[in-house]
Design a protein around this motif. Structure first.
Motif, PDB file in Angstrom:
ATOM      1  N   PHE A 376       0.389  -1.368   0.231  1.00 56.34           N
ATOM      2  CA  PHE A 376       0.151  -0.531  -0.088  1.00 56.34           C
ATOM      3  C   PHE A 376       1.093   1.231   0.058  1.00 56.34           C
ATOM      4  N   ARG A 377       2.014   0.977  -0.266  1.00 56.31           N
ATOM      5  CA  ARG A 377       2.678   2.389  -0.354  1.00 56.31           C
ATOM      6  C   ARG A 377       2.325   3.321  -1.206  1.00 56.31           C
ATOM      7  N   LYS A 378       2.404   2.705  -2.260  1.00 52.40           N
ATOM      8  CA  LYS A 378       2.501   4.122  -3.553  1.00 52.40           C
ATOM      9  C   LYS A 378       0.682   4.303  -3.260  1.00 52.40           C
ATOM     10  N   ALA A 379      -0.213   3.439  -3.006  1.00 55.33           N
ATOM     11  CA  ALA A 379      -1.345   3.544  -2.670  1.00 55.33           C
ATOM     12  C   ALA A 379      -2.609   5.020  -2.186  1.00 55.33           C
ATOM     13  N   MET A 380      -0.725   4.234  -0.478  1.00 52.51           N
ATOM     14  CA  MET A 380      -1.872   5.477   0.142  1.00 52.51           C
ATOM     15  C   MET A 380      -0.694   5.508   1.040  1.00 52.51           C
ATOM     16  N   PRO A 381       0.168   6.826   0.057  1.00 56.06           N
ATOM     17  CA  PRO A 381       1.239   7.914   0.854  1.00 56.06           C
ATOM     18  C   PRO A 381       1.129   8.353   1.894  1.00 56.06           C
ATOM     19  N   PHE A 382       0.269   9.283   2.158  1.00 50.86           N
ATOM     20  CA  PHE A 382      -0.518   9.849   3.958  1.00 50.86           C
ATOM     21  C   PHE A 382      -0.461   9.054   4.671  1.00 50.86           C
ATOM     22  N   ARG A 493      -8.430  10.363   1.229  1.00 53.91           N
ATOM     23  CA  ARG A 493     -10.013  11.637   0.875  1.00 53.91           C
ATOM     24  C   ARG A 493     -10.468  12.198   1.574  1.00 53.91           C
ATOM     25  N   ALA A 494     -10.796  11.670   2.618  1.00 56.16           N
ATOM     26  CA  ALA A 494     -10.657  12.870   4.103  1.00 56.16           C
ATOM     27  C   ALA A 494     -10.462  13.914   4.503  1.00 56.16           C
ATOM     28  N   ARG A 498      -7.452  13.272   7.773  1.00 55.69           N
ATOM     29  CA  ARG A 498      -5.835  14.060   7.845  1.00 55.69           C
ATOM     30  C   ARG A 498      -5.521  15.066   8.943  1.00 55.69           C
ATOM     31  N   VAL A 499      -6.608  16.245   8.351  1.00 48.43           N
ATOM     32  CA  VAL A 499      -6.073  17.011   9.726  1.00 48.43           C
ATOM     33  C   VAL A 499      -5.821  16.545  10.865  1.00 48.43           C
ATOM     34  N   ALA A 500      -6.687  14.991  11.354  1.00 49.59           N
ATOM     35  CA  ALA A 500      -6.327  14.681  13.041  1.00 49.59           C
ATOM     36  C   ALA A 500      -5.281  13.929  12.610  1.00 49.59           C
TER      37      ALA A 500
END
Length: 679
Positions: A376-382, A493-494, A498-500
Motif C-alpha cells: 500500500f506504499r504507493k496507493a496510500m502515501p499519507f 480522500r477525507a 487527514r487533519v487529525a
C-alpha cells in the motif's frame, strides 16, 4: 478566569454534548451531530488551556486548588463533596484527554459518515470523555469511583456500538465484567483507607498518611492491603496481567473507539490513579514492588503476543498493553514524572497509529488481516507516512517522542540500582520486541507486491466489497443498522481524517520537547514538580546513565527494525516468498510460536479456573436452591397459603343471609364463652 471555574466548564461541556445528542440523536441530520460533539470537546481543550494559564499565574505552593459545588453527603463524620481538584497533574491529564479526544472526534466526522447510528456514536463519545474528565478532576475517592464506573459503562456502549455483531456485544460484556472486578477492588481499598483516615478527600488523606500509616503506626499492613486492592482496579482499567484479556477484544468497536480507549483515556486511568496516590505509594514498598513487577510482566507478555498476531488492530492493542506496562512500572517504582511523560507521548503516537490503521482497513473494505494486506506504499502515501512516524515513535527512535519518554523511565529505574536492574533489562528487552512487532506490521502492510485492493486504489478506485462481512467470523452483515455502514473513508480522500492524523504526527515528532534530558529542556518536569514535591527521596538519573540508556534504547530499536526487515521485507525484494524466513522460524520454534499465537492461554486459563466453575455453580444453584427453596418453599409456599386463604374467604362469602347470620351467631357464642371463662 480561575483554574477551578475553567475546570467545571471543561467537565460540563462534553456532558452537555452527550445529553443533547443522546436525547435527539434521531433528529440530527448529516454531520451536524459530529460537529456538535467535536465542538464541545474542542471547547473543553480551550478551557483546559485557560486552566493551565490560570494555574501558572499562581505560586508553586498554591497550585493545588479544590472547588466544591455542594456537599453530596455527610454521614458519620465523613464529608463527601461534589468537588474537583485542579493541580498540575490533573491539568496534564485534562490537556491530553481533551486535546487527543478532539482530534479523534474530528477523525470520526469522516470515518463514521454513513453509519446509521452517527448521532448515537457521538453521544457515546462525549459521554466517555465526560466520564474520563470526572475521574481525572475528582477531589475525593467517591467522585473518583463514580467517574471510574462511568468510564466502564461508556466503554461497554462504545465497544458494543455495532450491537448486531455478536463478537462486539460479547467483547463489550467481557470488558464491562472485568472492569467491574477491578471496581470492586477499588471500592474495597478506598473503604479500608477510609476506616483509618476518617476521610475520603485526597488532600486530607495525604495529609494524614505519614501519621496514620507511617513507620511505627501499626497500620502499614492496612495501607498495603488497601493499595493492593486499589491497584486491582488500576490493573483492570489499564489492562495489566492477569486482567488484560478484555483489551484485544475491545477492537470490535469502531476504529475511533479503539483510538480513544487505547491512547489517552481509559487505559491510562490506572497510571493516573497510581500517580495521584503517590504519597501513599511512597509509604508501602510492597505495593510499589507489586506494581513494578506486574508492569514488567505485562510489557513482556504483550510484546511476545504482538509478534504473532495477524489482526492489524490487535497488534496495536497489544502494543498499548505493553506500553502501559512501562508506565505502570515507572509510576509504581517512583518514576512519576517519567511515567506521566510517557503517558503523554504515547497518547500522540498511539492515537496516530490507530487512525492510520483505520484508514488502511477502510481501503480494504473492512478487512483487518495482515495476511491479506501488502503493497500500500504507493496507493496510500499519507497513511504510510503516518504509520512510519507512529512506528518510529513507538520503536523509540530519535528524535521522535517515544525515544525520550520510554528511556527516561528506564534511566530512573537504573539509578535506583539493586533489584531494579531486573526491571531495566526487562524494559530494554520489551523495547526490542516493540520495534520488531511494530515494523513487522508496517512491512507486511506496505511492502511487497500490491494486493488487489491496493492495485484498485492505485487506479483511482476505492475498493468496496459486494457483501459486507464480519472480519473476525466471516458472517454476512446488513449495513443498514447495527453493523458498520456501507461507506469507507481513507485519509487520502477525507480532509477531517487527514487533519487529525497530521496534527498527531506533528505531536509524535515534537512531543519529546516536553522532556529532553541533561537539563536541556524539561518543561513537563518543572510543571509537575509541585505535585510531587512531597517525595522525601526523589530519584534523578545521572547524565552518564541517561546517555548510556539512550544509546542502548536507540540501538535496540534500530536492531528490531532491521530484524523485521530481514524477516518480512527483504525476501520479497529478492523475489522469494514473503513468508520464507518467518515460516522457517515458526517451524523451528513451534511450541513457542503456538504459545504466543494463543496469547499465553490466558483466556483458556481464566475460563477453566473462573468462568466454568462459576457457571456450573450457578446452574446447580438454579436447579436446586433457586427452584426448590426459593421457587418452591418461599415463593410457592406463600402463593399456596394466599390462594388457600382466598378460597376460604370466597366460600364464606356465599351471598346467603342465613350463612352470614350463622357466622355472626357463632362469633357471638365464641365471645360469650370467652368472657364466661374469664369470670
Amino acid at each position: 478566569m480561575s483554574p477551578t471555574a475553567a475546570g467545571w466548564i471543561v467537565l460540563a461541556l462534553p456532558l452537555f454534548g452527550a445529553i443533547v445528542l443522546g436525547l435527539g440523536f434521531k433528529a440530527w441530520k448529516g454531520v451536524a451531530a459530529g460537529i456538535l460533539g467535536t465542538a464541545t470537546v474542542g471547547l473543553g481543550f480551550v478551557f483546559s488551556l485557560l486552566a493551565l494559564i490560570g494555574l501558572q499565574g499562581k505560586d508553586e505552593e498554591s497550585r493545588q486548588i479544590a472547588s466544591s459545588l455542594w456537599t453530596y453527603a455527610k454521614v458519620g463524620g465523613v464529608d463527601v463533596k461534589m468537588e474537583i481538584l485542579v493541580d498540575p497533574l490533573s491539568i496534564v491529564m485534562l490537556l491530553v484527554v481533551t486535546g487527543v479526544s478532539t482530534l479523534i472526534h474530528l477523525y470520526s466526522l469522516a470515518y463514521m459518515r454513513g453509519d446509521a447510528g452517527y448521532g448515537r456514536f457521538f453521544s457515546y463519545l462525549n459521554f466517555f470523555v465526560f466520564s474520563m474528565l470526572l475521574l481525572v478532576l475528582a477531589s475525593n475517592f467517591v467522585l473518583l469511583i463514580v467517574g471510574w464506573a462511568f468510564v466502564g459503562a461508556a466503554s461497554y456502549m462504545l465497544i458494543s456500538y455495532w450491537y448486531r455483531r455478536t463478537t462486539a456485544t460479547s467483547a463489550g460484556i467481557k470488558a464491562f465484567v472485568i472492569n467491574v472486578v477491578g471496581d470492586i477492588g477499588l471500592v474495597l481499598g478506598a473503604i479500608l483507607l477510609l476506616s483509618h483516615t476518617g476521610t475520603v478527600d485526597f488532600i486530607d488523606t495525604f495529609a494524614a498518611a505519614e501519621h496514620t500509616f507511617g513507620p511505627g503506626s501499626g497500620s502499614t499492613g492496612s495501607l498495603t492491603a488497601g493499595l493492593l486492592l486499589i491497584m486491582i482496579g488500576a490493573f483492570a482499567k489499564s489492562a495489566q496481567l492477569p486482567l488484560h484479556t478484555w483489551l484485544p477484544d475491545a477492537m470490535e468497536g469502531p476504529t475511533p473507539v479503539s483510538s480513544l480507549i487505547h491512547a489517552a483515556t481509559m487505559v491510562t486511568a490506572g497510571v493516573y490513579l497510581i500517580a495521584r496516590l503517590h504519597p501513599l505509594m511512597e509509604l508501602s514498598t510492597t505495593a510499589q514492588t507489586v506494581g513494578a513487577i506486574v508492569g514488567l510482566l505485562t510489557l513482556l507478555v504483550a510484546g511476545t503476543i504482538g509478534l504473532t498476531q495477524t489482526d492489524l488492530k490487535r497488534v496495536i492493542a497489544y502494543s498499548t498493553m505493553s506500553q502501559i506496562g512501562y508506565m505502570i512500572m515507572g509510576v509504581s517504582a517512583g518514576a512519576y514524572v517519567a511515567g506521566m511523560f510517557h503517558l503523554v507521548t504515547h497518547a500522540f503516537f498511539k492515537a496516530l497509529l490507530f487512525m492510520a490503521a483505520g484508514s488502511l482497513i477502510a481501503a480494504m473494505a473492512g478487512e483487518q488481516s495482515l495476511d491479506k494486506m501488502r503493497g500500500f506504499r504507493k496507493a496510500m502515501p499519507f497513511t504510510f507516512a503516518a504509520f512510519v512516524i507512529g512506528g518510529l515513535a513507538l520503536a523509540g527512535i530519535p528524535p521522535f517522542s517515544g525515544f525520550f519518554s520510554k528511556d527516561e523511565i528506564l534511566a530512573v529505574l537504573a539509578e535506583q540500582g539493586g533489584w531494579h536492574w531486573i526491571l531495566v533489562v526487562g524494559g530494554y528487552v520489551g523495547a526490542f520486541l516493540t520495534a520488531v512487532y511494530t515494523w513487522r506490521m508496517i512491512f507486511r502492510a506496505f511492502w511487497g507486491e500490491p494486493c488487489p485492493e491496493a492495485k484498485e486504489l492505485e487506479e483511482g478506485h476505492l475498493h468496496h466489497a459486494e457483501v459486507h462481512r464480519n472480519p473476525a467470523t466471516g458472517e454476512v452483515e446488513d449495513t443498514d443498522v447495527g453493523f458498520p455502514g456501507p461507506e469507507h473513508h481513507i485519509a487520502e480522500r477525507a480532509t477531517p481524517m487527514r487533519v487529525a492524523m497530521g496534527g498527531l504526527a506533528v505531536l509524535a515528532i515534537l512531543g519529546g520537547l516536553l522532556g529532553i534530558p541533561f537539563g536541556i529542556l524539561t518543561p513537563l518536569e518543572h510543571f509537575l514538580e509541585p505535585t510531587f514535591a512531597d517525595i522525601h527521596h526523589p530519584v534523578h538519573p545521572g547524565d552518564g546513565i541517561t546517555a548510556i540508556g539512550l544509546l542502548v534504547g536507540t540501538g535496540l530499536g534500530l536492531a528490531g527494525i532491521y530484524v523485521a526487515y530481514l524477516v518480512w521485507a527483504r525476501p520479497q525484494e529478492r523475489g522469494e516468498a514473503p513468508t520464507t524466513i518467518s515460516a522457517g522460524w515458526q517451524q523451528r520454534f513451534a511450541p513457542v510460536h503456538r504459545l504466543f499465537v494463543n496469547k499465553w492461554y490466558f483466556d483458556e486459563l481464566i475460563n477453566a479456573l473462573i468462568v466454568t466453575p462459576f457457571r456450573a455453580f450457578g446452574r446447580f444453584a438454579h436447579d436446586s436452591f433457586e427452584r426448590l427453596v426459593i421457587g418452591g418453599a418461599i415463593v410457592g409456599g406463600a402463593t399456596g397459603a394466599t390462594r388457600g386463604a382466598s378460597a376460604l374467604v370466597r366460600r364464606l362469602q356465599s351471598g346467603y343471609l342465613r350463612s352470614y347470620s350463622a357466622v355472626l351467631l357463632s362469633g357471638l357464642v365464641v365471645v360469650l364463652v370467652y368472657f364466661l371463662a374469664q369470670s
